[in-house]
Each structure stands twice: as structure tokens, then as C-alpha cells.
Design an enzyme around this catalytic site. Sequence first.
Site, PDB file in Angstrom:
ATOM      1  N   LYS A 133       0.853  -1.176   0.000  1.00 45.70           N
ATOM      2  CA  LYS A 133       0.000   0.000   0.000  1.00 45.70           C
ATOM      3  C   LYS A 133       0.894   1.231   0.000  1.00 45.70           C
ATOM      4  CE  LYS A 133       0.647   2.064   3.234  1.00 45.70           C
ATOM      5  NZ  LYS A 133       1.897   2.693   3.777  1.00 45.70           N
ATOM      6  N   TYR A 167      -4.544   4.190   6.174  1.00 45.28           N
ATOM      7  CA  TYR A 167      -5.012   3.174   7.123  1.00 45.28           C
ATOM      8  C   TYR A 167      -6.364   3.588   7.709  1.00 45.28           C
ATOM      9  CZ  TYR A 167      -0.484   0.835   7.118  1.00 45.28           C
ATOM     10  OH  TYR A 167       0.639   0.136   6.750  1.00 45.28           O
TER      11      TYR A 167
HETATM   12  P1  NDP Z   1      12.407   2.057   2.126  1.00 46.78           P
HETATM   13  O1  NDP Z   1      12.842   3.385   1.665  1.00 46.78           O
HETATM   14  O2  NDP Z   1      12.955   1.581   3.429  1.00 46.78           O
HETATM   15  O3  NDP Z   1      12.774   0.950   1.056  1.00 46.78           O
HETATM   16  C1  NDP Z   1      12.462   1.074  -0.303  1.00 46.78           C
HETATM   17  C2  NDP Z   1      13.443   0.258  -1.114  1.00 46.78           C
HETATM   18  O4  NDP Z   1      13.096   0.393  -2.482  1.00 46.78           O
HETATM   19  C3  NDP Z   1      14.878   0.750  -1.022  1.00 46.78           C
HETATM   20  O5  NDP Z   1      15.584   0.236   0.085  1.00 46.78           O
HETATM   21  C4  NDP Z   1      15.459   0.276  -2.316  1.00 46.78           C
HETATM   22  O6  NDP Z   1      15.789  -1.100  -2.178  1.00 46.78           O
HETATM   23  C5  NDP Z   1      14.272   0.302  -3.283  1.00 46.78           C
HETATM   24  N1  NDP Z   1      14.351   1.444  -4.199  1.00 46.78           N
HETATM   25  C6  NDP Z   1      14.446   1.353  -5.540  1.00 46.78           C
HETATM   26  N2  NDP Z   1      14.475   2.565  -6.093  1.00 46.78           N
HETATM   27  C7  NDP Z   1      14.411   3.453  -5.099  1.00 46.78           C
HETATM   28  C8  NDP Z   1      14.413   4.875  -5.057  1.00 46.78           C
HETATM   29  N3  NDP Z   1      14.455   5.621  -6.163  1.00 46.78           N
HETATM   30  N4  NDP Z   1      14.348   5.477  -3.852  1.00 46.78           N
HETATM   31  C9  NDP Z   1      14.260   4.759  -2.724  1.00 46.78           C
HETATM   32  N5  NDP Z   1      14.242   3.410  -2.706  1.00 46.78           N
HETATM   33  C10 NDP Z   1      14.324   2.756  -3.883  1.00 46.78           C
HETATM   34  O7  NDP Z   1      10.823   2.054   2.139  1.00 46.78           O
HETATM   35  P2  NDP Z   1       9.851   1.116   2.948  1.00 46.78           P
HETATM   36  O8  NDP Z   1      10.385  -0.255   2.958  1.00 46.78           O
HETATM   37  O9  NDP Z   1       9.532   1.751   4.226  1.00 46.78           O
HETATM   38  O10 NDP Z   1       8.522   1.206   2.046  1.00 46.78           O
HETATM   39  C11 NDP Z   1       8.387   0.461   0.839  1.00 46.78           C
HETATM   40  C12 NDP Z   1       6.897   0.308   0.504  1.00 46.78           C
HETATM   41  O11 NDP Z   1       6.257  -0.373   1.558  1.00 46.78           O
HETATM   42  C13 NDP Z   1       6.148   1.628   0.366  1.00 46.78           C
HETATM   43  O12 NDP Z   1       5.188   1.500  -0.651  1.00 46.78           O
HETATM   44  C14 NDP Z   1       5.453   1.815   1.692  1.00 46.78           C
HETATM   45  O13 NDP Z   1       4.255   2.565   1.618  1.00 46.78           O
HETATM   46  C15 NDP Z   1       5.144   0.389   2.068  1.00 46.78           C
HETATM   47  N6  NDP Z   1       5.100   0.194   3.513  1.00 46.78           N
HETATM   48  C16 NDP Z   1       4.082  -0.559   4.013  1.00 46.78           C
HETATM   49  C17 NDP Z   1       4.006  -0.804   5.354  1.00 46.78           C
HETATM   50  C18 NDP Z   1       2.966  -1.713   5.881  1.00 46.78           C
HETATM   51  O14 NDP Z   1       2.822  -1.811   7.091  1.00 46.78           O
HETATM   52  N7  NDP Z   1       2.230  -2.430   5.039  1.00 46.78           N
HETATM   53  C19 NDP Z   1       4.951  -0.198   6.302  1.00 46.78           C
HETATM   54  C20 NDP Z   1       6.037   0.505   5.660  1.00 46.78           C
HETATM   55  C21 NDP Z   1       6.086   0.697   4.311  1.00 46.78           C
HETATM   56  P3  NDP Z   1      17.135  -1.707  -2.830  1.00 46.78           P
HETATM   57  O15 NDP Z   1      18.278  -0.935  -2.205  1.00 46.78           O
HETATM   58  O16 NDP Z   1      17.092  -3.121  -2.421  1.00 46.78           O
HETATM   59  O17 NDP Z   1      17.028  -1.493  -4.308  1.00 46.78           O
END
Ligand code: NDP
Length: 454
Positions: free
Chosen positions: A199, A284
Site C-alpha cells: 500500500k 489506514y
Molecule cells: P524504504 O525506503 O525503506 O525501502 C524502499 C526500497 O526500495 C529501497 O531500500 C530500495 O531497495 C528500493 N528502491 C528502488 N528505487 C528506489 C528509489 N528511487 N528510492 C528509494 N528506494 C528505492 O521504504 P519502505 O520499505 O519503508 O517502504 C516500501 C513500501 O512499503 C512503500 O510503498 C510503503 O508505503 C510500504 N510500507 C508498508 C508498510 C505496511 O505496514 N504495510 C509499512 C512501511 C512501508 P534496494 O536498495 O534493495 O534497491
Amino acid sequence: MTQLIPQGQPGEHTLPDDLNQSHAGAAIAAKPVGGGVARRGFLQRTGTGAAALLLAGVTGKVLAAAPTPGDPNRVKLSLIQDPQTEQAESTPDPAAAPDQRVGYAIVGLGRLSLNQILPAMSQCKYSKVVALVSGDSDKARKVGRQYGVREDAIYDYHTYERMADNREVQVMYVVLPNGMHAEYTVRAAAIGKHVLCEKPMAVSSVECQRMIDACRKAQRFLMIAYRSQYEAMDRMIARRVKEKQLGPLREFIAGNSQNVGDPAQWRLNLALAGGGPLPDVGIYCLNAARFLSGEEPHEVIASVFRPADDPRFREVEQSVHFVLRFPSGWSATCMASYASHESRFFRLQGAQGWAEMNPAFGYNGLQMRKGTLVEGKNATIDITIDPENQFAREIDHMSLCVARNQTPHTPGEEGLQDQRIVEAIYESARSGRAVRIAQPPGPTRGPDPDEETF
Ligand code: NDP
């Protein structure tokens, strides 16, 4: 009325009609409704009893039975408790063997993947991680070693399409910044994979529709990871509302806030996030109002606040307040902020009682209370039930849907409706007027998750 997914309708559980045949593709084939066998008929043929659920693995064979109460396959232990008066100690049902589970590629190794999703895989019964996608190969290799993912199953954003040849990958779990969800979902569907997408579904309703169309065209399932809809206390409240235990609904009040740090993070970048706290945490509150009540709002009035002097909020709002009005006469008052200390709660009030969660929406530590009349006195009752891993529940739900050829409980249509409302909220905040919200053209949810199999 739009169809949720071309190969299955809500309430109509279908299974591939020849589970003993190997499928040509990498994923379990999602056959059209007409080509499937009604679950009841299939279960009668296999003679495993009406409660048995059958899983098919990559080979398409009948691989495991997930027993349910009363099923002869269930692990039996003598009961210590009196089931009339006490909850029986639960003994986990046998889980599918590793080679029989539905295989996932985790796309994007950020906080959510590393801290929640990958650890949750160890609590899944029907799911396993078989591939990783990351722009950071060193990190991906380390994580791969930790979770037993082979080096040749580690991909990056350029080699993504090579997963078409990896038959172990059946579902791609997209855990990227919101603005990348549409592209990586469409690309996953194009190589024949089912998609579980975090989401908010995407950053515009046009993108959401594109994702739905791509998965429909590829005959692959699309599920949006609304974990609260798989969480036991939220589900208990939704059931109480359905059974009219709260009486007619009157008000819903909810808040979801956190104080964000680094001004350079993608959550504060409009293109990557699609907005500020509204699509990230406010969703949420919005989704809970819809899912707990089972109703769709028809109007919203909203305001957003963006301070001029805070570098974090150059592109997105600091906070949002919105009131959703529902056709049966009740309203939901919600707020979300990126500048308040962490606070997550909701209360749903009806004429005969209320139910609340505080904290709500979090990964753990959730608390539920209800208010009702007991022996002529207004009473408040705390309800604490054994916590379960929400991520494991939602991931296993997706796996069971793939195995049963059944529409997920939270398909793309659920995410699209939230996104339409998000757009109406921003429009109301811009115009200062109430904005009408069209009722969705068809159901936005598939069948309820099967509580017994969790
Ligand atoms: P993060 O920023 O921690 O991680 C995102 C990952 O995406 C990065 O670590 C990277 O992984 C990859 N990535 C690829 N391109 C980009 C870019 N241009 N900028 C940043 N990151 C990039 O985010 P979250 O893990 O917190 O969130 C990811 C998704 O999960 C979102 O859609 C968020 O809304 C959702 N979410 C849902 C939650 C829930 O409870 N259901 C809670 C938290 C988030 P790599 O280095 O491996 O390429």
C-alpha cells in the site's frame, strides 16, 4: 459492473481442474471461471472432507492438505481446557513442506522488507522466499545468504524480466517507493507472475487501473497488502459491525501520525510518494472506515496543512484532516500527520456500543476495547487476544489464493477505490468544498480470508 479478476468471482472458489497435470508456465495457471471446478465438487471428488483445503505447488500436483477443525488430517492432542469456557491451546497445523510452498520474489530490500516481510516468511505456512530484487547487489547477496536464496535468484531492476525463466517465482511482492509500484507490477504481470503490492497501490487512479488491466490481461492475481484486513482484532470488529452488535453506525474517529526525519527521504518527494501522510499513513484510517463498516463513502470534505518554513514539507503536506460521509448517515473523521509523535488509533461508535483500537494500525502491541451497557451500567471492556504476525497472514492468504485460483480478499479494486478517495480528499482540500465520491462500479473485495487456515 466490473469484474474483480477475470478468472474468479467473489464467493466462487475455484481450483484448476487438473491439478495433477504439470503447468507449462512458471506460475500455477489461473484458469478462467468456466475452466475451473467448483471447490465443493472438487473436494467431494478427492474425498478429503468439506473442510480440507488443497494446495498445488509449482508442478500443479496436489501437494498438501491444510487440515481444519474436524478434519481427520488435523494434528490431535488431548484438550486440557474446557472448550465451552476457555480458548483451547492452539497447536499449529502442519505447514506445507518447503518444496510445496508458493515462491515469492521480494522486490526492493528496504526497511519493510528487511524488518518485517522477510522475518515473517518464517511464520508462513504456505509461502517461501525464492528470489530477491535489489539495486544493491552486496546487500542482496548478504540477505540472500541469510534467507537461503540462491545467488542466481538475485536480480536487479534491469534483470527483472529474467525472472520469467525462474519457475520457482510465482508471486512478486512489490515493496518499492509508491511511485514505482505501477511499473514493477505491470512488468511482473508481463512475465506471467502474480503480484502482491504494498500500500498505497500507486500514486494515481490511472496507474491503479493500469495495474489491474495488466494483471487481468495476463490472467494473474493482484493483491494489495492491506495487512490490517488480515489482523484478528480488526476482523473481530468488522464481524461485530456486520452482526449489528454496535447498532446503527454513527461516527468513526481515527488518527495515524508519525514525526518524519530526513528531508531527503522518498516519502517527502511528491513523484515517489504521491503525497505526504495521506497516502502513507492516512490511508489506514480511510481503509479502516471502509473495511470495518463494509460501506463506501459518497462525499468528503478535507483540508491539508503545509508549513512554509519546514524543509521537510516542500512538496507534500505536513498533515491532513478529512471527513467522509456515508450514505447510511454516519461519518468518519480522520487525521494523519508527519509532524506529530507516533500515534495510531480509531474508535467506531454505534447507537448501542463502540469498539476501539489504541494503538491501531501498528505491527504489534495492538489493543482493543469496547464500550457497551452491562447490567444497566456503561461498561468498558478490554479485549486482548494472542497477537499473530499480520504479514505472515496476508502473505499466506495470497498463497492460498494462487493455489485455489481464487480472487484475493484485497485485490487491485480495493486499492483503486482508496486512491479515488485520496484524489477526492486532495481535490476538496484544494477547492475548500465537499467533493462527491462515486460508488465503485462493482465489489472491491474478494472472499474473506479463511480464518481456520491461519
Ligand atoms: P524504504 O525506503 O525503506 O525501502 C524502499 C526500497 O526500495 C529501497 O531500500 C530500495 O531497495 C528500493 N528502491 C528502488 N528505487 C528506489 C528509489 N528511487 N528510492 C528509494 N528506494 C528505492 O521504504 P519502505 O520499505 O519503508 O517502504 C516500501 C513500501 O512499503 C512503500 O510503498 C510503503 O508505503 C510500504 N510500507 C508498508 C508498510 C505496511 O505496514 N504495510 C509499512 C512501511 C512501508 P534496494 O536498495 O534493495 O534497491
